[in-house]
Write a protein that holds these residues in place. Sequence first.
Motif, PDB file in Angstrom:
ATOM      1  N   PRO A 272      38.019  27.728  83.954  1.00  0.00           N
ATOM      2  CA  PRO A 272      39.347  28.306  84.221  1.00  0.00           C
ATOM      3  C   PRO A 272      40.472  27.295  84.037  1.00  0.00           C
ATOM      4  N   ILE A 273      40.636  26.807  82.805  1.00  0.00           N
ATOM      5  CA  ILE A 273      41.649  25.803  82.497  1.00  0.00           C
ATOM      6  C   ILE A 273      42.800  26.477  81.745  1.00  0.00           C
ATOM      7  N   THR A 296      38.894  30.223  79.195  1.00  0.00           N
ATOM      8  CA  THR A 296      40.216  30.538  78.666  1.00  0.00           C
ATOM      9  C   THR A 296      40.311  29.990  77.248  1.00  0.00           C
ATOM     10  N   LYS A 297      41.300  30.435  76.520  1.00  0.00           N
ATOM     11  CA  LYS A 297      41.511  29.916  75.167  1.00  0.00           C
ATOM     12  C   LYS A 297      41.862  28.436  75.210  1.00  0.00           C
ATOM     13  N   ILE A 298      42.682  28.038  76.184  1.00  0.00           N
ATOM     14  CA  ILE A 298      43.024  26.619  76.340  1.00  0.00           C
ATOM     15  C   ILE A 298      41.779  25.803  76.679  1.00  0.00           C
ATOM     16  N   GLY A 299      40.934  26.331  77.532  1.00  0.00           N
ATOM     17  CA  GLY A 299      39.716  25.624  77.915  1.00  0.00           C
ATOM     18  C   GLY A 299      38.767  25.410  76.758  1.00  0.00           C
ATOM     19  N   ALA A 300      38.863  26.254  75.729  1.00  0.00           N
ATOM     20  CA  ALA A 300      37.967  26.152  74.568  1.00  0.00           C
ATOM     21  C   ALA A 300      38.567  25.329  73.439  1.00  0.00           C
ATOM     22  N   ARG A 301      39.726  24.716  73.656  1.00  0.00           N
ATOM     23  CA  ARG A 301      40.421  23.978  72.592  1.00  0.00           C
ATOM     24  C   ARG A 301      39.492  22.934  71.967  1.00  0.00           C
ATOM     25  N   GLY A 302      39.503  22.905  70.640  1.00  0.00           N
ATOM     26  CA  GLY A 302      38.702  21.920  69.922  1.00  0.00           C
ATOM     27  C   GLY A 302      37.291  22.379  69.595  1.00  0.00           C
ATOM     28  N   PHE A 303      36.796  23.398  70.294  1.00  0.00           N
ATOM     29  CA  PHE A 303      35.438  23.889  70.062  1.00  0.00           C
ATOM     30  C   PHE A 303      35.450  25.059  69.089  1.00  0.00           C
TER      31      PHE A 303
END
Length: 373
Positions: A272-273, A296-303
């Motif tokens: 939940p970031i 979240t979409k932000i939590g998945a950044r870079g992946f």
Amino acid sequence: MLAEGLVLNGHEIRIHSLIGRKADVLKGRSSSTQRWEPGILEYVARPRFVWLLAMICYKLNTPPFWASWGQGKRKFKEDLNWSEFVIYDFPFAMPASKTTQKFTILNSHNVEHRLFYAGGLLNKIFSQWVLKREKRAATAAHFMAVSSEEERLFFSQITEPSKIILIPNCINEKRFAHLSPLRRQIRDQLGVRDQQKILFFAASSYGPNGEGLQFLLDFSEKNKNLLESLQLIFLVCGSVTKTILRTSTMITTGPVDLIEPYFAAADWAINPIFHGSGTSIKLAEMIAADLPVLTTKIGARGFDLEDQVDALFFQREDLMEILKNLPDHQKQQMIISAKAKNIRFLKPVKAVAPLADTIRRHLEPEHPQKLSS
């Protein structure tokens, strides 16, 4: 993991750590050297006054003003003389002026000044102070290793884009091998029934993690009856919470000695970031532990994750609706797909290969491959 990856690519590493762990400092341990594995030798300095300043910065959530201290010491100079390359971890640790003629690499983990965007006047002052040091360090370094596209774009405006290398934050997936036998033990220890599903969040006390914890606390309280009917329970481990809490829908453990066994007790991982930069180590851990991921979409950044295929993406407003319809029948396929697409985050030798290649190109063939970080 950076050091391990470079060793696996044929290099020899000396690590100079500026402060030691809390327990060792409080016990009065003096500075010491230890060998972690073949090729990695770490010197840990334990200056008590600097450590105290570091803890104050950490508790007050200020920039690490202390981090450039201690680099004029004899041991530090000895390691500089030994090395052929120097990696500075974070811009704060890199001196403003070059103290050595050695080839220098700056290792970045975030766009650091953006961590202080939120808040009042003091945070704006902190942000500007950090920004100046980021620019100065990026300009002074011969090469930069960044962990995300966001960092690459930012630093490309400051220094030559050709000297920036993308090295994702990574973990060693071996940490999570052979944990499944611990599932029953940990669930019994937590008092979780067989039919209950654990949604697991493991995190440090880094700012956005605290926001994520508060979201889960508020969410579990607001939706208590529905979560109970779905037999869902949130489990939060790590220093993101200092207290132990147990309700019908929420368990927090506080800091734990070993966090890996708790992954084995979980059914889903949740990330939940809602703000931050760089790639998230915790998401790599979730994938390595063979857990299907809610993020979240932000939590998945870079992946490399696609919603409904490799993970389930949620926002604050729609999490409850997603939890009502968890696709348990798709879990295994999601796990396999997420791991296959993101294997570079789980194998240090693969993640660090571009940096190792850069180093090799600049080392003279007749010299042994040595590196000080």
